[in-house]
Design an enzyme around this catalytic site. Sequence first.
Site, mmCIF file in Angstrom:
data_model
loop_
_atom_site.group_PDB
_atom_site.id
_atom_site.type_symbol
_atom_site.label_atom_id
_atom_site.label_comp_id
_atom_site.label_asym_id
_atom_site.label_seq_id
_atom_site.Cartn_x
_atom_site.Cartn_y
_atom_site.Cartn_z
ATOM 1 N N ASP A 1 0.814 -1.141 -0.029
ATOM 2 C CA ASP A 1 -0.111 -0.030 -0.021
ATOM 3 C C ASP A 1 0.839 1.042 0.076
ATOM 4 O OD1 ASP A 1 -2.585 1.732 0.799
ATOM 5 O OD2 ASP A 1 -1.038 2.206 2.090
ATOM 6 N N TYR B 1 2.510 10.269 -0.567
ATOM 7 C CA TYR B 1 3.776 9.560 0.358
ATOM 8 C C TYR B 1 4.815 10.037 -0.474
ATOM 9 C CZ TYR B 1 0.275 6.729 2.895
ATOM 10 O OH TYR B 1 -0.899 6.271 3.298
ATOM 11 N N LYS C 1 -3.354 5.515 -3.748
ATOM 12 C CA LYS C 1 -4.339 6.467 -3.345
ATOM 13 C C LYS C 1 -3.941 7.931 -4.121
ATOM 14 C CE LYS C 1 -3.380 5.875 0.926
ATOM 15 N NZ LYS C 1 -2.791 4.260 0.903
ATOM 16 N N HIS D 1 -7.798 9.331 -1.536
ATOM 17 C CA HIS D 1 -6.986 9.261 -0.233
ATOM 18 C C HIS D 1 -7.815 10.073 0.890
ATOM 19 C CE1 HIS D 1 -2.828 9.492 1.124
ATOM 20 N NE2 HIS D 1 -3.558 9.419 2.280
#
Length: 293
Positions: free
Chosen positions: A44, A49, A74, A107
């Site tokens: 994931d 990120y 996401k 997200h």
Amino acid sequence: MTTTLTLNNDVEMPALGFGVFQTPPEETVTAVTEALRVGYRLIDTAAAYGNEREVGEAIRRSELDRSEIFVETKLWITDYGYDGALHGFDKSAGKLGVEQIDLLLLHQPVPTDFDRTVEAYRALETLLADGRVRAIGISNVMPGVLADLVQRTSVVPAVNQVEVHPYFTQVDVRAADAEHGILTQAWSPIGGITSYREDSPRSTLEDPVIGEIAAAHDATPAQVMLRWHLQQGRSAIPKSVRPARIAENFAVDGFELTAEELTRIDALDTGVRGGPEPETITPETFRREIPEA
């Protein structure tokens, strides 16, 4: 053998995955490579990120067949809207180095501009219909927002990824997900977020009830919490950059919690959220432009 869960569109997904939230890009390749070596098959990540490229690199280095690895990412809120979300997919797929993403989530909902959230989800529906993703879902969506989203779209989300750990069990969210046939996936599943909140009474890893249960099974507190998720039918995505901890978190098949132990863990809920309130997430308060490459 990796336990799998069947999503509401019949796609099978590993129940236990490996997360890379806040893992620096320079550490991500090594961490994901080790996770895949240990046996994780669900990875994931997220556009926000900043380490999708490194996740893709680790997948390539693993030499595992692409079909063996379930890739989840996401889209961030700055790529919402219909066209924005389609472009967000292109950016993520390009960085990951894959043609098809197994599970693509929004997200966060954006309550101050919910129309753009809905349009982004409709783009996910298009990507699903075109076969560019295998399943679609949401993250940090509360019951009221979920009801609105389901009413305004055609495909029920397969997954809702939310904060769930023994100190914040989100019973109402999990019930709403179950009512719609949505799988709840836990981020911060072992309560890592309780380790650095100043107002947290203690870390879940130091909780005496969890420690007692762990001792009874010759397990670690983290293993007990992950077992709690899996036995209650949730997906969980623990994270770590330490090889020993990565392996420890995956080794949760050797014991079973009793009904009483599950109930004791449920009773630890404080009702206190560790992450930000979903209603506070707006493009203005969480401005983060996702680079093209």
